[in-house]
Design a protein around this motif. Sequence first.
Motif, PDB file in Angstrom:
ATOM      1  N   ASN A  80       0.819  -1.216   0.000  1.00 19.92           N
ATOM      2  CA  ASN A  80       0.000   0.000   0.000  1.00 19.92           C
ATOM      3  C   ASN A  80       0.855   1.270   0.000  1.00 19.92           C
ATOM      4  O   ASN A  80       0.470   2.287   0.588  1.00 19.92           O
ATOM      5  N   TRP A  95      -4.527   7.591   0.198  1.00 18.01           N
ATOM      6  CA  TRP A  95      -4.433   6.182   0.535  1.00 18.01           C
ATOM      7  C   TRP A  95      -2.970   5.777   0.694  1.00 18.01           C
ATOM      8  O   TRP A  95      -2.111   6.216  -0.073  1.00 18.01           O
ATOM      9  N   ASP A 341      -6.256  -0.940   3.620  1.00 15.81           N
ATOM     10  CA  ASP A 341      -6.884   0.186   2.926  1.00 15.81           C
ATOM     11  C   ASP A 341      -6.811   1.470   3.760  1.00 15.81           C
ATOM     12  O   ASP A 341      -7.691   2.320   3.690  1.00 15.81           O
ATOM     13  N   ARG A 343      -6.324   5.078   4.875  1.00 16.24           N
ATOM     14  CA  ARG A 343      -6.501   6.297   4.079  1.00 16.24           C
ATOM     15  C   ARG A 343      -6.963   7.435   4.987  1.00 16.24           C
ATOM     16  O   ARG A 343      -7.615   7.220   5.991  1.00 16.24           O
TER      17      ARG A 343
END
Length: 362
Positions: A80, A95, A341, A343
Amino acid sequence: MDTTLDLSSDLLSLTRALCDLPSVSGDERALADAIETALSRYTHLEVLRDGDAVVARTNLGRSSRVVVAGHIDTVPIADNLPTRLVGEGAQAELWGRGTVDMKAGVAVQLALAAELNEPTRDVTWVFYDHEEVAAELNGLGRIVREHPDWVAGDFAILGEPTNGGIEGGCNGTLRAEVRLTGVAAHSARAWLGSNAIHAAGEVLRRLEAYTPREVEVDGLVYRESLNAVLVSGGMAANVIPDSCVVTVNYRFAPSASVEQASAHVRELFDGYDVEIVDAAPGARPGLDDPAAQEFTRAVLAITGGAPAAKYGWTDVARFSELGVPAVNFGPGDPLLAHKQDERCVVGQITLVHAALRDWLSA
């Protein structure tokens, strides 16, 4: 990779630069070097370094001093990074690993450290390492032990993610190992042994039946939790295991001491071999302190809402042990911390920056 930080750039660009320079716990050196170099360009700041922790402070002779702290490490990257921006304007989301926990907060600190050369309070800005790992490695804890004068102050703010609200105090945390023993045997003649993993069943049933408490402390309600987080045992697929360990994590309200929390865990597992392997006390809200009340009024006038309890453990507890009232206040949804995820809403970064800037300039 470019490790230069421009503290005069916009907040979004600065946050992305911080996140895109990986600094998983134990690998903070490059980021700490970049932060030290960037801050050293500003003559209104005294810059200090201990390991991979950097401290910058004003010395203007103000009547009070505020400590604003944030950790620069992250949990491991989960495919990520680099960061990516989704959407436009204030509701856009950045993100990537560290956007919530807690490089958006660090970006706010760095921007304000550079910008505020005449704050109305003296400010100590702390950027520290090893927060996401065992407590004994924590960079802020190291500074408290070895350089307590570096973090002396009248009030402290920890930039942990709070969705742009104020969260008072924090729960304490404790890790215990419940040890089960048996007798090893060949699995084809299991009756000659005693299965330690099977013996763990009663430990797990006690946890399953446990009802977490909700405890009010100084007007804020802290929700506790007690859970098995690891189970280990066995040596081979054809051997009856003679040992098993159930690792339990207890998050307890700040009204309890580590000793009281330990006693509670031992009582729940009465009859078993229980070892407390790691513990850190919580911190009471401290919102009745005049400095905290002043900060709360000023910030909530901009952000709205009301103070809430911090369920997770944070380093406000270290300031509490020093007798310094402290709160958590930073951008990012704490429920997204450590998630793949992860963010952060861009508008929250600018809102927290504006609230801190206005308070430190008033």
